[in-house]
Structures are given as structure tokens and as C-alpha cells.
Design an enzyme around this catalytic site. Structure first.
Site, PDB file in Angstrom:
ATOM      1  N   HIS A  22       2.791 -38.555  -8.855  1.00 28.21           N
ATOM      2  CA  HIS A  22       2.294 -39.901  -9.956  1.00 28.21           C
ATOM      3  C   HIS A  22       2.088 -39.300 -11.306  1.00 28.21           C
ATOM      4  CE1 HIS A  22      -0.033 -43.394 -10.135  1.00 28.21           C
ATOM      5  NE2 HIS A  22      -1.209 -42.450 -11.630  1.00 28.21           N
ATOM      6  N   GLU A  23       1.741 -38.053 -11.322  1.00 30.62           N
ATOM      7  CA  GLU A  23       1.116 -37.277 -13.197  1.00 30.62           C
ATOM      8  C   GLU A  23       2.491 -37.192 -13.428  1.00 30.62           C
ATOM      9  OE1 GLU A  23      -1.527 -38.199 -14.281  1.00 30.62           O
ATOM     10  OE2 GLU A  23      -2.767 -38.509 -11.800  1.00 30.62           O
TER      11      GLU A  23
ATOM     12  N   HIS B 164       4.171 -40.444 -15.811  1.00 30.75           N
ATOM     13  CA  HIS B 164       3.425 -40.296 -16.696  1.00 30.75           C
ATOM     14  C   HIS B 164       3.845 -39.237 -17.591  1.00 30.75           C
ATOM     15  CE1 HIS B 164      -0.312 -43.374 -15.314  1.00 30.75           C
ATOM     16  NE2 HIS B 164      -0.710 -42.242 -14.925  1.00 30.75           N
TER      17      HIS B 164
END
Length: 149
Positions: free
Chosen positions: A67-68, A71
Site C-alpha cells: 500500500h505504501e 503511494h
């Protein structure tokens, strides 16, 4: 798991799932309490919640890292890197990253009643977070006087 090991894990996941290198720092931030991890826009570092790893294990940590990294890579490519952007949602689906992490229930989040009142007449019990003026308020059942226990 140490910070060096988690950094190696992030580099490996970035190369395997994104086919891109991770050139910044990844480490555990033990002060994180409500989020699984965060990507820092200015430094491009990734901070991860160690409690999530302790409670839910390596699989949950890998999901948070993916998820990170979504980003991270979208921000560096100057694409939509925020949660509501189409590019972000597409990349999450491509790599199989979760949109949200598991919830941590803190014991402090439970409702704690500090004040206990009992009706003098009928024995009705009342628990309250805030203090009640027993000279002003009466029992809702029989209108008897309240006593603080």
C-alpha cells in the site's frame, strides 16, 4: 524484525511486485498507533507500525508495505497518489495491496464509567462518564433521590 530487515523486505517487494527500485529509507516507527504505515512526501521514506507486525504477522505487514509503495511510486512518477485517485486505486488492484489495514482495538477505547449512582427509593443503578449534580437530578424511574456510590 529489525529496521534493516524491514528495509530489505520493502526493497524486495518493490522489485518483485512493482518492477522498480526503492531508493529511500523504510523503517519501523513505534509511535504510530492508529495507522499501519505512512509514506512521507518530503523525504520519500516509508514508516511502518511495529504493533501491526506483532499483532497480525508478516502477511499483514506485506500488505501495508505494498500500500505504501503504491503511494511512493505514484508520487515519484507525478501521478495521482492519494487514496481517492484513479491511478492509486488501479495500482492497488494490480499489485493486490489492501486499501485499508486491520484495525487495532486499544483497551483505552472501551467506555469507562467513572461515576456510579443509585436511587435511594427504588435501587435503580446509573453509570455515567461525567459527574451528575445529585441535588438537581432525580431518578428517572421513580423520581427518588440519587446517591453517589
Amino acid at each position: 524484525m529489525t529496521n534493516e530487515e524491514v528495509h530489505q523486505l520493502v526493497c524486495m517487494i518493490s522489485a518483485r511486485d512493482f518492477q522498480k527500485t526503492f531508493r529511500h529509507e523504510a523503517f519501523f516507527n513505534r509511535r504510530l498507533k492508529t495507522t499501519g504505515g505512512r509514506y512521507m512526501l518530503r523525504t520519500h521514506n516509508i514508516e511502518l507500525n511495529y504493533t501491526m507486525y506483532e499483532l497480525f504477522g508478516l502477511d499483514e505487514l506485506i500488505g501495508i508495505i505494498k500500500h505504501e509503495l503504491c503511494h511512493y511510486h505514484l508520487h515519484l512518477e507525478q501521478k495521482g497518489y492519494q487514496h481517492n485517485d484513479r491511478d492509486f486505486k488501479q495500482l492497488l488492484a494490480e499489485v493486490g495491496a489492501p486499501r485499508y489495514c486491520a484495525s487495532i482495538k486499544h483497551p483505552a477505547a472501551k467506555t469507562l464509567y467513572k461515576h456510579h449512582y443509585v436511587c435511594n427509593k427504588c435501587g435503580q443503578s446509573y453509570e455515567r462518564k461525567r459527574r451528575v449534580n445529585i441535588m438537581k437530578y432525580r431518578c428517572g424511574k421513580c423520581s427518588g433521590q440519587l446517591l453517589e456510590k
